[in-house]
Design an enzyme around this catalytic site. Structure first.
Site, PDB file in Angstrom:
ATOM      1  N   GLU A   1       0.816  -1.222   0.000  1.00  0.00           N
ATOM      2  CA  GLU A   1       0.000   0.000   0.000  1.00  0.00           C
ATOM      3  C   GLU A   1       0.850   1.273   0.000  1.00  0.00           C
ATOM      4  OE1 GLU A   1      -2.927  -0.284   3.150  1.00  0.00           O
ATOM      5  OE2 GLU A   1      -4.232  -1.497   1.884  1.00  0.00           O
TER       6      GLU A   1
ATOM      7  N   GLU B   1      -6.400  -8.153  -0.487  1.00  0.00           N
ATOM      8  CA  GLU B   1      -6.788  -8.217   0.925  1.00  0.00           C
ATOM      9  C   GLU B   1      -8.278  -7.930   1.058  1.00  0.00           C
ATOM     10  OE1 GLU B   1      -4.703  -5.571   3.565  1.00  0.00           O
ATOM     11  OE2 GLU B   1      -2.805  -5.888   2.533  1.00  0.00           O
TER      12      GLU B   1
HETATM   13  C1  GLA Z   1      -4.184  -2.722   4.900  1.00  0.00           C
HETATM   14  C2  GLA Z   1      -2.758  -3.242   5.012  1.00  0.00           C
HETATM   15  C3  GLA Z   1      -2.618  -4.429   5.893  1.00  0.00           C
HETATM   16  C4  GLA Z   1      -3.486  -4.323   7.114  1.00  0.00           C
HETATM   17  C5  GLA Z   1      -4.899  -4.128   6.681  1.00  0.00           C
HETATM   18  C6  GLA Z   1      -5.877  -4.093   7.827  1.00  0.00           C
HETATM   19  O1  GLA Z   1      -4.855  -3.157   3.821  1.00  0.00           O
HETATM   20  O2  GLA Z   1      -2.201  -3.525   3.764  1.00  0.00           O
HETATM   21  O3  GLA Z   1      -1.270  -4.540   6.262  1.00  0.00           O
HETATM   22  O4  GLA Z   1      -3.074  -3.248   7.885  1.00  0.00           O
HETATM   23  O5  GLA Z   1      -4.996  -2.904   6.010  1.00  0.00           O
HETATM   24  O6  GLA Z   1      -7.183  -3.911   7.371  1.00  0.00           O
END
Ligand code: GLA
Ligand code: ZN
Length: 677
Positions: free
Chosen positions: A153, A308
């Site tokens: 991210e 995710e």
């Molecule tokens: C983001 C991050 C993860 C985690 C999630 C929690 O997407 O990439 O590392 O922190 O949020 O929802």
């Protein structure tokens, strides 16, 4: 970067952090057993593992990870291997403070958090390259490693002297002379004229926050800087000849970067989706998430990955709401329906402590496989195996919506007709919902996209026309396309400089009108728009409009609706113009959803879009189609929390998953029909 992915199955798994459990071999062993039970076939590892991979500068410890990857592979589980640059070890920040970010007031951050590093710092780049090379050399060719997960991210900004200097070089390259920059940025205003590039500073609330062109270029620079950093990461991984595909996980509705620029850097687009289910009607949340899936898919117009999602409740949203039984299933299938080749979770095993200890996971602190969440995860895994043949199939859309990040930057920054909220995303969504309710696939594209493959293009609130955009629209309509745009369009150029001589700039002939003024309405204030009797769009009802009402003069356009009140009562509010072989519609005010449902039903028919429903689908029912060379896969989903009767006679074929009995689709249900093409 365009490697095709052929796994022969949909990927199912999530983020896995074995480094948190190295002292618990019993738990690591259980993880594998449970993953297999849940039909998990892929995990992302190594995200945020830097301190364990390089505990002291230059001392690399990769063997624990090699063992984990080996073991996963032996058990039929692939690895998406991450580079650890999302968070740096303490020794690195202590020894080389330049790696830490500087904020817009010029203060350097302390160590801690993640994404707290400078993308320019040569030391940071060098150290990241080093660890990436080590990972690639030791593990890159492992048969279990199928892809690289570059960082995590990417986001944020750094205002350190190194970044400021890069920004100046970036501007020098773009404008060549300071005179050109001054002219394009309109710096005569408030005596801001620069004499050299060296004088320029990044925007700051302690300095210049209101020069819109500077702000825009800063956003563009931040995008390019981040991508440049990612490129250096990728180069380090591929330096030894490794050619495995790369992705990075993008974020929901992220405004800090123009994601369409990642198109040529990544082999595969992936993103992280955390909808707030049950906060409002599920049908509404589903449309919001669906639009984001479509936006991500449209970057490369290829299958993407859901990297995710949360199997239960998150820990960072204001309220950590559990997903009701079946919700995870519907959400997961929605990703596949919209073109994802995976369903992945954050996270496989819940961490024991620190920031995310209460974030939902496949395996929670209790540690068993008999939890409600685990059981649902397992059910989803089973169904994904049932539909594994959809992997690699594509999404063809004849309709597109222009939702442009740079336009959003410009519009939200400019002091204009409403500084409280312009409702850009909401305006885009009204059209999106109108099209989805007609059962269509929809591409969500930026202004740089080619329009020629579409029959219908909708461009809400295109305030800024990026270079060459209006010419492409003109060609699209001339060639027979149907174009629909709205108020607050074609107002400024790429530097936020107002167009002279009338707007929407360059398209006044295509639209058959000119915008004259725009009225900002107070919250709670509204107007109506009323149909012109016997208008050719067949519109018969009046609709409520709010927020913004544009006043227009028509030249050649047909007036379909007019304003119902205020001093502009009776003046045009919705028009249609024929231009060469195509048609161009203009919606002058922020109308309620129903207008879009009714108008788009008509436009979709007139534009002869394939596979359209004959009338809007019931709320919460979503249809998306993927296709392979031989087959079409029709996903029908019901996001309502009760069963819904719906006529699907037009879509039938073999059912791969789901049940369709007595014309009914159950709550949170998904039916996948397979049809020969
Ligand atoms: C983001 C991050 C993860 C985690 C999630 C929690 O997407 O990439 O590392 O922190 O949020 O929802
Ligand atoms: Zn910096």
């Amino acid at each position: 970067m365009n490697k095709q992915l052929e796994y022969g199955k949909l990927l199912y798994g999530g983020d896995y952090n074995p480094e948190q459990w190295l002292d618990r071999p019993d738990i690591l062993e259980k993880d594998i057993i449970y993953m297999k039970e849940a039909h998990i076939n892929v995990v992302s590892v190594g995200i945020f593992s830097w301190a364990v991979l390089e505990p002291r500068e230059g001392e690399f410890q990769l063997e624990w990870l090699a063992k984990i990857i080996d073991n996963l592979y032996k058990n039929g589980i692939y690895t998406i291997l991450a580079t650890p640059s999302g968070a740096r070890p303490k020794w690195l920040a202590d020894k080389y403070p330049e790696v830490l970010r500087v904020d817009e007031t010029g203060h350097r951050n302390f160590f801690g958090f993640r994404h707290n590093h400078c993308y320019t710092s040569p030391v940071y780049r060098k150290k990241v390259s080093k660890i990436n090379e080590q990972l690639s050399n030791r593990l890159g060719e492992h048969p279990g490693v199928i892809m690289w997960h570059i960082s995590n991210e990417y986001g944020g900004e750094c205002y350190c002297p190194l970044c400021q200097e890069e920004f100046r070089s970036w501007l020098r390259k773009k404008y060549r002379t300071i005179e050109e920059l001054n002219a394009r940025w309109c710096t005569t205003f408030w005596s801001h004229t620069y004499q050299s590039f060296e004088q320029i500073e990044a925007p700051s609330h302690r300095g210049e926050p209101l020069m819109h062109a500077l702000n825009l270029d800063w956003h563009r620079f931040v995008t390019d800087r981040t991508i440049d950093f990612a490129k250096a990461e990728i180069a380090a991984i591929h330096a030894n000849g490794n050619t495995k595909p790369v992705t990075t996980n993008l974020m929901y509705n992220y405004n800090g970067m123009n994601y369409s620029k990642w198109k040529d850097i990544l082999d595969v687009i992936s993103w992280d989706n955390y909808p707030t289910w049950h906060k409002g009607p599920e049908a509404v949340t589903a449309m919001d998430g669906g639009m984001e899936h479509d936006k991500m898919r449209s970057i490369k117009k290829k299958p993407f990955l859901l990297m995710e999602s949360c199997p239960s409740a998150t820990s960072w949203q204001s309220i950590s709401k559990l997903k009701k039984p079946g919700m995870l299933y519907a959400a997961s299938m929605q990703a596949i329906a919209h073109g994802s080749d995976s369903v992945q979770y954050f996270q496989i095993r819940q961490s024991r402590g620190a920031a995310e200890k209460f974030h939902g996971a496949v395996i929670d602190h209790y540690g068993g496989d008999d939890s409600r969440v685990f059981q649902e995860v397992m059910e989803i895994g089973k169904d994904l195996e049932q539909i594994k043949e959809v992997q690699g199939s594509t999404t063809i859309s004849e309709a597109a919506i222009v939702y442009d990040t740079e336009n959003r930057w410009a519009m939200e920054d400019a002091d204009g007709p409403r500084n409280k909220n312009l409702y850009y995303r909401e305006c885009v969504q009204k059209s999106y919902i109108g099209l989805k309710r007609m059962g269509l696939n929809v591409d969500v594209i930026g202004m740089e996209s080619d329009l020629s493959s579409y029959k219908l293009v909708i461009a809400p609130m295109n305030y800024m026309y990026r270079d060459g955009y209006e010419a492409r629209v003109k060609e699209f309509v001339a060639d027979g396309g149907t174009y629909m745009t709205t108020y607050w369009s074609g107002v400024v150029d790429e530097c936020d400089r107002c167009f002279l001589g009338g707007t929407p700039f360059g398209l006044m002939d295509v639209l058959g009108l000119r915008s004259k003024e725009i009225d900002g309405l107070y919250d709670g204030e509204y107007n109506t728009i009323c149909p012109v009797p016997n208008n050719t769009a067949g519109l018969k009802e009046s609709y409520r409009v709010e927020h913004l009402c544009e006043l227009i003069d028509v030249s050649t356009a047909e007036i379909l609706m007019t304003y119902g009140s205020d001093f502009y009562q009776g003046t045009p509010a919705l028009t249609c113009n024929s231009y060469k072989n195509g048609k161009a519609y203009f919606v002058a005010a922020d109308a309620e959803q129903d207008l879009y449902l009714h108008l788009l039903q008509e436009l979709v028919k007139k534009a002869k879009i394939s596979n359209a429903a004959s009338e809007p689908l019931p709320e919460g029912i979503e249809i998306s189609i993927r296709q392979s060379e031989a087959y079409r896969y029709i996903f029908v989903e019901n996001f309502n929390q009760q069963a819904v009767e719906v006529d699907l006679s037009a879509y039938q074929g073999t059912i791969l998953v789901g049940t369709y009995e007595e014309n009914t689709i159950k709550e949170n249900g998904c039916i996948v029909f397979k049809q020969k093409r």
